[in-house]
Structures are given as C-alpha cells and as structure tokens.
Design a protein around this motif. Sequence first.
Motif, PDB file in Angstrom:
ATOM      1  N   PHE A 214       0.830  -1.201   0.000  1.00  0.00           N
ATOM      2  CA  PHE A 214       0.000   0.000   0.000  1.00  0.00           C
ATOM      3  C   PHE A 214       0.870   1.259   0.000  1.00  0.00           C
ATOM      4  O   PHE A 214       0.670   2.182  -0.788  1.00  0.00           O
ATOM      5  CB  PHE A 214      -0.909  -0.026   1.233  1.00  0.00           C
ATOM      6  CG  PHE A 214      -1.677   1.236   1.436  1.00  0.00           C
ATOM      7  CD1 PHE A 214      -2.805   1.505   0.676  1.00  0.00           C
ATOM      8  CD2 PHE A 214      -1.269   2.171   2.378  1.00  0.00           C
ATOM      9  CE1 PHE A 214      -3.506   2.676   0.860  1.00  0.00           C
ATOM     10  CE2 PHE A 214      -1.966   3.345   2.553  1.00  0.00           C
ATOM     11  CZ  PHE A 214      -3.085   3.598   1.794  1.00  0.00           C
ATOM     12  N   VAL A 215       1.869   1.246   0.884  1.00  0.00           N
ATOM     13  CA  VAL A 215       2.751   2.407   1.002  1.00  0.00           C
ATOM     14  C   VAL A 215       3.523   2.628  -0.290  1.00  0.00           C
ATOM     15  O   VAL A 215       3.683   3.753  -0.755  1.00  0.00           O
ATOM     16  CB  VAL A 215       3.708   2.206   2.203  1.00  0.00           C
ATOM     17  CG1 VAL A 215       4.876   3.168   2.130  1.00  0.00           C
ATOM     18  CG2 VAL A 215       2.954   2.381   3.508  1.00  0.00           C
ATOM     19  N   LEU A 270      -0.082   9.180 -17.267  1.00  0.00           N
ATOM     20  CA  LEU A 270      -1.086   8.166 -16.921  1.00  0.00           C
ATOM     21  C   LEU A 270      -0.575   6.772 -17.254  1.00  0.00           C
ATOM     22  O   LEU A 270      -0.724   5.838 -16.454  1.00  0.00           O
ATOM     23  CB  LEU A 270      -2.372   8.429 -17.708  1.00  0.00           C
ATOM     24  CG  LEU A 270      -3.356   9.421 -17.107  1.00  0.00           C
ATOM     25  CD1 LEU A 270      -4.575   9.561 -17.998  1.00  0.00           C
ATOM     26  CD2 LEU A 270      -3.774   8.959 -15.718  1.00  0.00           C
ATOM     27  N   ALA A 271       0.043   6.641 -18.428  1.00  0.00           N
ATOM     28  CA  ALA A 271       0.541   5.332 -18.854  1.00  0.00           C
ATOM     29  C   ALA A 271       1.608   4.826 -17.885  1.00  0.00           C
ATOM     30  O   ALA A 271       1.588   3.658 -17.478  1.00  0.00           O
ATOM     31  CB  ALA A 271       1.107   5.425 -20.264  1.00  0.00           C
ATOM     32  N   ILE A 272       2.515   5.731 -17.496  1.00  0.00           N
ATOM     33  CA  ILE A 272       3.575   5.326 -16.563  1.00  0.00           C
ATOM     34  C   ILE A 272       2.964   4.820 -15.262  1.00  0.00           C
ATOM     35  O   ILE A 272       3.299   3.739 -14.768  1.00  0.00           O
ATOM     36  CB  ILE A 272       4.520   6.514 -16.274  1.00  0.00           C
ATOM     37  CG1 ILE A 272       5.318   6.872 -17.523  1.00  0.00           C
ATOM     38  CG2 ILE A 272       5.467   6.179 -15.122  1.00  0.00           C
ATOM     39  CD1 ILE A 272       6.138   8.127 -17.366  1.00  0.00           C
ATOM     40  N   LEU A 273       2.032   5.589 -14.725  1.00  0.00           N
ATOM     41  CA  LEU A 273       1.425   5.210 -13.442  1.00  0.00           C
ATOM     42  C   LEU A 273       0.661   3.901 -13.572  1.00  0.00           C
ATOM     43  O   LEU A 273       0.710   3.049 -12.678  1.00  0.00           O
ATOM     44  CB  LEU A 273       0.509   6.329 -12.955  1.00  0.00           C
ATOM     45  CG  LEU A 273       1.238   7.577 -12.468  1.00  0.00           C
ATOM     46  CD1 LEU A 273       0.252   8.652 -12.053  1.00  0.00           C
ATOM     47  CD2 LEU A 273       2.144   7.240 -11.294  1.00  0.00           C
ATOM     48  N   ALA A 274      -0.036   3.723 -14.695  1.00  0.00           N
ATOM     49  CA  ALA A 274      -0.803   2.493 -14.886  1.00  0.00           C
ATOM     50  C   ALA A 274       0.130   1.286 -14.932  1.00  0.00           C
ATOM     51  O   ALA A 274      -0.120   0.268 -14.281  1.00  0.00           O
ATOM     52  CB  ALA A 274      -1.620   2.589 -16.167  1.00  0.00           C
ATOM     53  N   LEU A 278       0.245  -1.810 -12.295  1.00  0.00           N
ATOM     54  CA  LEU A 278       0.022  -3.189 -12.743  1.00  0.00           C
ATOM     55  C   LEU A 278       1.174  -4.088 -12.320  1.00  0.00           C
ATOM     56  O   LEU A 278       0.960  -5.186 -11.807  1.00  0.00           O
ATOM     57  CB  LEU A 278      -0.134  -3.225 -14.262  1.00  0.00           C
ATOM     58  CG  LEU A 278      -1.494  -2.772 -14.783  1.00  0.00           C
ATOM     59  CD1 LEU A 278      -1.510  -2.768 -16.292  1.00  0.00           C
ATOM     60  CD2 LEU A 278      -2.594  -3.679 -14.237  1.00  0.00           C
ATOM     61  N   LEU A 279       2.414  -3.594 -12.538  1.00  0.00           N
ATOM     62  CA  LEU A 279       3.579  -4.381 -12.155  1.00  0.00           C
ATOM     63  C   LEU A 279       3.562  -4.681 -10.667  1.00  0.00           C
ATOM     64  O   LEU A 279       3.816  -5.808 -10.239  1.00  0.00           O
ATOM     65  CB  LEU A 279       4.868  -3.633 -12.520  1.00  0.00           C
ATOM     66  CG  LEU A 279       5.249  -3.623 -13.991  1.00  0.00           C
ATOM     67  CD1 LEU A 279       6.517  -2.811 -14.193  1.00  0.00           C
ATOM     68  CD2 LEU A 279       5.461  -5.052 -14.483  1.00  0.00           C
ATOM     69  N   GLN A 280       3.256  -3.656  -9.898  1.00  0.00           N
ATOM     70  CA  GLN A 280       3.265  -3.848  -8.451  1.00  0.00           C
ATOM     71  C   GLN A 280       2.246  -4.899  -8.042  1.00  0.00           C
ATOM     72  O   GLN A 280       2.535  -5.776  -7.239  1.00  0.00           O
ATOM     73  CB  GLN A 280       2.971  -2.530  -7.753  1.00  0.00           C
ATOM     74  CG  GLN A 280       4.190  -1.636  -7.725  1.00  0.00           C
ATOM     75  CD  GLN A 280       3.875  -0.299  -7.125  1.00  0.00           C
ATOM     76  OE1 GLN A 280       2.736   0.148  -7.143  1.00  0.00           O
ATOM     77  NE2 GLN A 280       4.875   0.349  -6.591  1.00  0.00           N
ATOM     78  N   PHE A 281       1.061  -4.810  -8.627  1.00  0.00           N
ATOM     79  CA  PHE A 281       0.039  -5.779  -8.260  1.00  0.00           C
ATOM     80  C   PHE A 281       0.447  -7.174  -8.713  1.00  0.00           C
ATOM     81  O   PHE A 281       0.286  -8.152  -7.993  1.00  0.00           O
ATOM     82  CB  PHE A 281      -1.315  -5.378  -8.851  1.00  0.00           C
ATOM     83  CG  PHE A 281      -1.990  -4.326  -8.033  1.00  0.00           C
ATOM     84  CD1 PHE A 281      -2.327  -4.596  -6.708  1.00  0.00           C
ATOM     85  CD2 PHE A 281      -2.274  -3.080  -8.558  1.00  0.00           C
ATOM     86  CE1 PHE A 281      -2.939  -3.627  -5.930  1.00  0.00           C
ATOM     87  CE2 PHE A 281      -2.880  -2.116  -7.780  1.00  0.00           C
ATOM     88  CZ  PHE A 281      -3.214  -2.384  -6.470  1.00  0.00           C
ATOM     89  N   ALA A 282       1.008  -7.273  -9.925  1.00  0.00           N
ATOM     90  CA  ALA A 282       1.341  -8.582 -10.472  1.00  0.00           C
ATOM     91  C   ALA A 282       2.431  -9.264  -9.659  1.00  0.00           C
ATOM     92  O   ALA A 282       2.326 -10.449  -9.332  1.00  0.00           O
ATOM     93  CB  ALA A 282       1.784  -8.429 -11.926  1.00  0.00           C
TER      94      ALA A 282
END
Lengths: 291, 430
Positions: A214-215, A270-274, A278-282
């Motif tokens: 989260f952090v 926006l693309a960078i943040l997305a 995604l990477l973080q979640f994956a």
Amino acid sequence: MTRTREWIYAWLLLLPAMSLLALFTHYPAIANLWHSFHSTARANHPSVFVGLDNYRSMVEDPIFWQALKNNLWYAVGTIPLSIALALLMAIWVNNRIPGRGILRLAYFTPTILPMIAVANIWLFFYTPQYGLLEQFLGSLGFASHNWLGTRSTALPALMVVAIWKEAGFFMIFYLAALQSISPQLAEAAAIEGASRAYFFRRVTFPLLMPTTLFVLINAVINAFRMVDHVVVMTRGGPDNATELLLYYIYEVGFRFWDSSYAAALTMVLLAILAVVALLQFAFLERRTHYQ
Amino acid sequence: MRSLFRMLGRALGFAAAVFAVAALAQGPVEVQFYYPIAVGGPIPKIIDGYVAAFEKENPGIQLKPIYSGSYQESIAKALTAAKSGDPPVMSILLSTDMYTLIDEGAIVPFDDLVKTADDKAWLKSFYPAFMENSQTGGKTWGIPFQRSTVVLYYNKDAFKEAGLDPDHPPATWAEMTADAQKLTKRDASGKVTQWGVEIPSSGFPYWLFQGLAIENGANLMNAAGTEVYFDKPEVVGALQYWVDLVNKYKVHPPGIVDWGTTPKDFFERKVAMMWTTTGNLTNVRANAKFDFGVAMLPAMKQRGSPTGGGNFYIFRKSTPAQREAAFKFIKWVTQPERAAQWGIDTGYVAVRADAWDTPEMKKYVAGFPAAAVARDQLPYAKAELSTHDNQRVTKVLNDALQAALTGAKTPAQALKDAQRDADRLLRSYR
C-alpha cells in the motif's frame, strides 16, 4: 423478485460513487486522450485532428525527456529511502520508550504541514551563506554551497524535502500494522531463541507486506504527483535540472496554453502510473500475505 | 385540493416577488475584475478603498474586485475563465501577456473606447516607456497601472567600510566591477562573507538580464513581437559580463541566485549591492537596518532597464455597458493624484509624468529621494521582453541564461541555441 430488488439496491448504493468517478476521473481521462490527437485551438485557428503529431513533437522535445529522466531519478531517490525511514521510525516509536507520544507527533508533523509552507521553510534552509544548512556546515568548516542553484545538487535537495515530508506519513501506516501484530509471536520466537534480526526478517517484515504494498503504491504516485515544492523552490530550474513531469505539464498547459500538447504529456504520465501499478500488483501481490 | 391551489398560488406569488427583486438588482452595471499581488503592502485594502470611492461617485456601477494570486496564477485564471466563456470584465495582468491575450482573442483594444479629446489626452499622458508594452499594430491593448523597472540598491554603510563614496553609486559596468571587488569580503579561509553584487537568476532571469543587454546596446526583440535577437554580439557580451562577475571577478555568488531571497541577502549584509524591482522599495525601506541608496542601473554603452509590471486589460466577452464602466474606472484610477498615491503606497512607479507634480508626490520625493530614481531612469527604459507565444520564448531564454550561469554552456553557445529554439517558435507568427 427479491434478487432483482437486491440487484437494484446494490446498483443504487454504487451509483453516487460511480457517477462521481465517471464524471471526474473516467470522462476526463478519455476526453484527455481525445484532445491529445487534436491541435490546440487559438483565436483564428480552431482545433483540428492531427493524429499523432503531439506525440511526435514530444519525442523531439528535449525538455520532456529531461523531465522524464529527472522524474525517474526522483522516484528512485525518494521511494526506497522514505519507506525505509518510515519503517525504522515506526519500529522505534513502537517501543516502550519515555516520551514516545511526543516523538510520534514530531515524526508526523511534516505530514500535517502544507507542502507550500514546508517548501518556503526549506528554501531558507538551503539559502547560501546564512541558511540553516549553510550555518551548520560552515561551523564544521565546509565551504559554502548554493544547493538549489547548482545543477548537480538542486534535484537531490528537492528529494530530501520529499523524503522528510513523506516518511512521517508512511510511518503511521507501519505503526498501525506493527500494533496489529500479535505479541505472542514475539514471545514464541523468543522462547525458540530467534534473534531480533531473524524475527524481523522472517516474521515482522512478511506480516507487514500488505502495508508495504500500500505504502509503495502511494509513494510511487506521490513521486509523480508532488510538485508543489518545485513551484516554490526552483520552478524547474536551473536550466530544467528540477523539471518534473507534472510540473512540465502544468507549464505547457497553463503557461504556454498548449492544452493539446499538455494532454499528450498527461497520457504519458497516466501510462507510466498504470504500468507501475500493474507491475506492483502482479509481482508483489504474490509475495503478500493478507491475514 | 383547494388548499393545494392556495399553496401553489402563494408559491407563484413568492417567485414573482423574487424575480422582481432580481430584476431590480440587475440595474447597476456589474464589473468583475481580477487583480494580482506581486509586492508587499496592504494591496487589497487599497483596492477596496478605490472601489468604494468609485462606486460612491458612480452609483450606476458595481465593481467586484477579486484577488487572483500571483501574476502567473492570475493569467491562468483569467484565460481559463475566458476559454470557458465567463471571463472578468477587466483584469490587471502582466504587460508582457499582451500578445498571448491577443492571440487567444481574449481582449479588446482601448481605441474604440477612447472617443473624446479628454480621453485622447489621457491616453497620451503615460510614460512612453510603459506604452511600448501596451501597444502593438497601431492599437492600445493595455493601460499601465502597477509598473516597475529594475534598479540597483546598495548598502551605504558597506560602501563606507570599503572606503567608497556612499553618495557615488556605480554609474558604469567598470565602476560596478571595481566597487564590487572592494565590497567582496573574505574570511581567513577564503570563504566569502559579503558578496559585491547579486543579480537574481531564478524564475525570470530574462528580466534582469534584459537590463544588461540594453545597457550593452541591444534590446532582445522587435516591437511586433515576432523576432528575438538572443545571439546578437551585444546580447552575448551582456551574458558574458554576468558570467564574468561570477567566474572572473568572483564578486557575485556562483550558481542560481534566488529572486525571493535576494532582498533578505541584502538585509543580512551578505551582499552589498543588488539588482531588483523598484516594487521592493517599500520592503527595503522597512527592513534594511542600515543606510541604503538606490541608483539607476550602471551603463556600458548606455543606461538601460526593462520596464515591468501590470496593465489593465478589458476582456472581449463583455457588454458595451460593462466595457464603458470598466473604462471609466481605469480612467478614474489613473488620474494623477491617484497614480501618485498608488506609487507612494506600493513603491510602483507612478505611470504618468504629471503624477510626479502633485503636492503629495513632491512631498514624498523630498523626504525620500530614492523614490524618484525609477522615474529618472524611465527615459532610458525599454519594453520588457514580450513576443507571441511569450511564455515559451521566455522560457527558452531563461533556460539558456541558467545554463550559462551554472556553467553547462558558454554564453555564446547557450544564446545560439536559444535563438534557434525561439526562431522555431516564432516562425508561424511572421
């Protein structure tokens, strides 16, 4: 009948949040994408469809690349340090030490202060000759240095402000997480003869993973979102050394009035943040244990 | 059922009454205007005072002043409002925003409002130096209000300590260099404890640099706002001198000198001479705990300084009645007595010559001669850098100046690159 009613009920509950999100997040994002394919309207030139022209000029824009590079360094410099510092402070103030309430408050204070005020204070910390930092270093015999006015130190100087500001905020989350860890675990580990370092590595840190995730997401977003101090302290200078992506978008949009180009730049942000999210979640999701 | 009708009737009656009141309230002409604050002092109080006095004399007009932040925030707000179709009727914005406002189709020229002989005389009463940034293509788009120039402030006590004549500020670059060398103090370890001179270079270094360029014999752009002359030898020479103050003479702090902290450096005696706006006069007078002097900028080939500050603009999307009302207020507030009082209260340069002949101004200048320096410099002042696509062109120059001052590029290279980039931006306006 009841199923339908439940269904309607659920949607009605979702509706306020959904419509707000659609109105203020989804629609602007899509409209922004649409604008980025058009030219900026001027008094005698209405907006026309230009396809990828804005993106092409972005590729040729050295300030964009500089801003992107600066922002990546800024992220790399601020995120791990502020998180590590937050964890360290949380563990420190989680101990039973005298005056820990005051200590916690002290660590949290930077977070409460508005960034504009903070930046103005730091501006004077960094002032050559009589600034706080200069007085301290001067008394140790170091030569005077113009921290914000030199290309090599301007961005690191801003990074320090960001770390100082962020760490206290993240500390609160770690502190809450630490307090939810059962003390029985520590007792059991002590009986088994585990060292404190081992206990931290194998028990505490894995249990803190949801918080860390989260952090981390927050830290990444903030690294690309926080530019208030740039406005106050350097305005992107010297010679774009502290130009960050969002500040450049602001400049293009509200100083140069080139809203289409600003829209194209926003799409990149926006693309960078997305992608990062995604990477973080994956990757991190798999290593994270939720209780 | 009947009670329902009665309720409906009552509601209708109430609504009618509300509409009647609203219609009455529409009587006076409403004029909304934005104003920024760029210097210290109780600006909102002064503006509110003007508004109250003007409304008393003109009961048919209702002014709505709105504080809109810094100059930068003000233009952002005004243009955003103009684009969304609801701009203020008038606004005080930077004189250099003129081309941007014209290109956006946001403002109207004053020429259609100036009808009587009185109006024409009024328009001619402003200092020509201020009108340079207010007129283009034969039309007047802005009316000078809170205008400034760059001047040199110096610490008389430091001059005395260095064995210099406190009543003889540097008049040429050579004198400024020599004075600065005497004024730069170093401790035993070679660390500088007092610099000779500071020319701030954060935010908008082009403005102060323009002073150097004019003094060296060249202004930075043409009057149509379509050409810049960044790579002229005179301009390169001006930047070379600035860089030399740092590297060769070592009398100016290295790196970027912050605009905001420069006055503080001066108060703390960390610098003996500083270049900054006349708008800081009241600030310096209140905070300098030593005897200070104000001087015109030193000359190389000639004296010179850019003008600066804000003009009144009238926005296109307004009714004829609103434009007339705004015009009336602008005329009213720039009358000699008011222009004089505004200058005294804020430190801005009173924008017309006859304002300096008013009794209040004469009294003020007699007690505080420094206030007249900016006026005396006006004959040498030139228009501030302003072109089409102004903010972008200005940023190109700012980046070049900072690159040279931080040693990333030589002055010649930095300005050559800037000229190339600016030419590319201005191509479509030629």
